[in-house]
Scaffold this active site. Structure first.
Site, mmCIF file in Angstrom:
data_model
loop_
_atom_site.group_PDB
_atom_site.id
_atom_site.type_symbol
_atom_site.label_atom_id
_atom_site.label_comp_id
_atom_site.label_asym_id
_atom_site.label_seq_id
_atom_site.Cartn_x
_atom_site.Cartn_y
_atom_site.Cartn_z
ATOM 1 N N SER A 1 0.812 5.860 -1.130
ATOM 2 C CA SER A 1 -0.027 7.054 -1.006
ATOM 3 C C SER A 1 -1.022 7.212 -2.148
ATOM 4 O O SER A 1 -2.088 7.787 -1.972
ATOM 5 C CB SER A 1 0.854 8.301 -0.932
ATOM 6 O OG SER A 1 1.703 8.378 -2.058
ATOM 7 N N ASP B 1 12.031 6.071 -11.663
ATOM 8 C CA ASP B 1 11.770 5.876 -10.233
ATOM 9 C C ASP B 1 12.462 4.585 -9.799
ATOM 10 O O ASP B 1 11.876 3.732 -9.144
ATOM 11 C CB ASP B 1 10.255 5.811 -9.986
ATOM 12 C CG ASP B 1 9.893 6.016 -8.521
ATOM 13 O OD1 ASP B 1 10.752 6.506 -7.761
ATOM 14 O OD2 ASP B 1 8.763 5.680 -8.127
ATOM 15 N N SER C 1 0.837 -1.198 0.000
ATOM 16 C CA SER C 1 0.000 0.000 0.000
ATOM 17 C C SER C 1 0.871 1.246 0.000
ATOM 18 O O SER C 1 1.846 1.328 0.750
ATOM 19 C CB SER C 1 -0.903 -0.005 1.236
ATOM 20 O OG SER C 1 -1.698 1.150 1.270
ATOM 21 N N VAL D 1 -1.843 -2.530 -4.069
ATOM 22 C CA VAL D 1 -1.745 -3.664 -4.993
ATOM 23 C C VAL D 1 -2.378 -4.906 -4.375
ATOM 24 O O VAL D 1 -2.121 -5.228 -3.209
ATOM 25 C CB VAL D 1 -0.263 -3.942 -5.342
ATOM 26 C CG1 VAL D 1 -0.145 -5.160 -6.251
ATOM 27 C CG2 VAL D 1 0.366 -2.724 -6.007
#
EC number: 2.7.-.-
Length: 557
Positions: A131, A289, A129, A135
């Protein structure tokens, strides 16, 4: 009213974590001073923390959107001090999961199907989990062979758009206030920072777009032994729900598990660097990222000696303009060769610096940044740090950087961090240099140039009939003297001579370009006659003459 209450809470958090110095010299400082007596003092534990640590703790208290804000801010090393940036990289985007039944409803609305129809199973307890989304594990209905494929479903949080809009609106207001009143606003560029954050968050809110990113990256690395990208299940993907093939691996920072699995960490570290440079300079599509949580290692026992990375989370991808791509590659090569003059020239040619900057001053600045690095052992040299410091020094000369270049800096820093964690003795220069040289060699080879020209053949054929008329019109203007200058001084004589040289260069370049167009047209038409390899002889002749003309024009600079 909500905005006022939210601003009030932000003010209290700023005071509690002793961050009011950040707003020194602004009207907000006066309001914070008035409110200070009514805010509980920071605990002794907080008071002894560094300014970066206090900012990190404050952002964590303000909630997930501000955590994301801090993560993005950590990439702006051109704007914030290095110690603060390092601390902000520790921010973890982990929040309490929302209700699994709510996730089920969101998936049903997104796909237009009951979950029981779309999936054979759907686990309402999330695997992870964050912000923006969480999933869930699921399986697809049996295929023609009766196999139920394992997948993961990424689901946006309920009401997340409204929460982000409210916080972004507040950040815009704060940025406007800081820009008008802060003495260093021209350096901080607060509205630009908030706009960048807004763009990043907006991209992460569209899971269909993330699926497209994953699909493109997978296509580039199909069949690779270096990087695996999970398949997107498009039949089960929409704007608020993304379904991907489920993959199993080991997080790249879990050294104990990697060693237990017998993974060759040295080979893996070198692969990470090669994958990054290939994404940037071959594909021009890089995972932006790429921290350890988003980079796993394939746990297949057969891949122990030839390990493979697995990419996850495709919300933020980077692309450079062709110009920035070229200048960045040339910059790296100049760093490898310790050619400080070339570094300075490239910064100006790329448009990152004003054209009136003195090259010799910029050359001296580049030397002062790079030379201390070259005295270190190769295993301690960081290309990312060199690049960041070069850009930071260049700020004194009004450096202008595109957001994508800033994103690349952050990604390079992450990749080097992952590589050095896997192999502390990793020589990034030795790994990166041959990759860059090969990619540059392939990128500017005659075969690739001809291939690119043939791709653009329809466009060339469309505009080719107009070229003789345009060239004739331009030459006629020169002959008729429409651009003549009445020479009155030695300076103007010199200017006239320069213009004549420029005119000759332009004509030569136009001629060379025209001959290359002819070569491309002949190549595309496949005419009868002699061939050398798969290319018509006349294409070789025309292309060679055109290349020679362009070379002459370039040498006359």
């Amino acid at each position: 009213m909500k905005a006022i209450l939210r601003a009030s809470r932000i003010g209290r958090v700023i005071l509690r974590y002793r961050l009011d110095a950040l707003l020194e010299g602004t009207p907000a400082e006066r309001w914070l001073r008035l409110a200070k007596p009514f805010v509980p003092r920071a605990s002794a534990e907080i008071a002894v923390q560094s300014r970066g640590a206090r900012l990190r703790l404050a952002l964590q208290e303000l909630g997930p959107i501000f955590v994301k804000f801090g993560q993005i801010l950590s990439t702006r090393r051109d704007l914030i001090p290095a110690d603060v940036a390092e601390e902000l990289t520790l921010l973890q985007d982990r929040v309490k999961p929302f209700d699994g039944e709510a996730a089920r409803l969101i998936v049903e609305r997104a796909l237009g199907l009951p979950v029981s129809v779309a999936f054979a199973s759907f686990d309402t307890v999330p695997l992870a989990s964050a912000s923006i989304a969480q999933v869930h594990a699921a399986t697809l209905p049996p295929d023609a062979n009766g196999v139920r494929r394992e997948v993961v479903v990424k689901v946006l949080r309920p009401e997340i758009e409204r929460q982000i809009d409210a916080d972004i609106a507040l950040l815009h207001s704060l940025a406007t206030l800081v820009e008008r009143t802060h003495p260093r606003a021209d350096k901080i560029r607060p509205r630009e920072v908030v706009a960048e954050i807004e763009g990043t968050l907006s991209a992460e809110l569209d899971l269909q777009r993330e699926g497209a990113n994953a699909s493109v990256l997978r296509r580039f690395w199909e069949g690779s032994d270096d990087l695996y990208v999970p398949e997107v299940i498009w039949s089960h993907t929409a704007e608020r729900a993304l379904t991907l093939e489920r993959v199993y691996g080991i997080p790249s920072d879990d050294i104990a598990k990697l060693d237990a699995a017998g993974i060759d960490r040295k080979a893996l570290a070198a692969k990470g660097v090669r994958v990054f440079y290939t994404q940037v300079f071959r594909d021009n599509f890089f995972h932006a990222d790429a921290h350890a949580g988003n980079i796993w290692v394939d746990s297949d026992p057969e891949r122990r000696l030839n390990p493979r990375f697995i990419a996850l989370d495709f919300g933020i991808m980077g692309q450079l303009s062709q110009e920035d791509q070229y200048y960045l590659a040339e910059n790296f090569m100049a760093i490898f060769h310790k050619d400080y003059r070339r570094m300075a020239e490239l910064h100006v040619e790329a448009g990152w610096m004003p054209s009136n900057v003195r090259i010799d001053e910029l050359e001296a600045a580049a030397r002062s940044v790079c030379e201390p690095y070259f005295t270190r052992p190769l295993s301690e040299i960081s290309l990312a740090q060199v690049l960041i410091k070069l850009f930071r020094v260049a700020q004194r000369y009004e450096l202008t950087l595109q957001p994508q270049l800033i994103l690349l800096q952050k990604t390079l820093l992450n990749i080097e961090g992952v590589g050095r964690q896997l192999d502390p003795k990793l020589d990034i220069w030795a790994v990166a240099r041959p990759v860059l040289e090969r990619i540059l060699r392939e990128r500017y080879s005659p075969r690739r140039v001809l291939r690119e020209l043939s791709k653009r053949l329809p466009e060339i054929m469309t505009h080719a009939p107009d070229m003789p008329r345009l060239v004739h019109s331009w030459l006629k203007q020169q002959v008729e003297g429409r651009h003549q200058i009445d020479i009155r001084s030695t300076e103007l004589l010199a200017l006239d001579l320069s213009l004549r040289k420029l005119q000759t260069r332009v004509v030569t370049a136009i001629t060379g370009s025209g001959l290359l167009v002819v070569a491309a047209v002949l190549y595309g038409l496949h005419p009868d006659g002699w061939y050398l390899g798969t290319v018509p002889v006349w294409s070789w002749i025309s292309g060679g003459a055109g290349s020679a003309a362009l070379l002459v024009a370039w040498l006359r600079r």
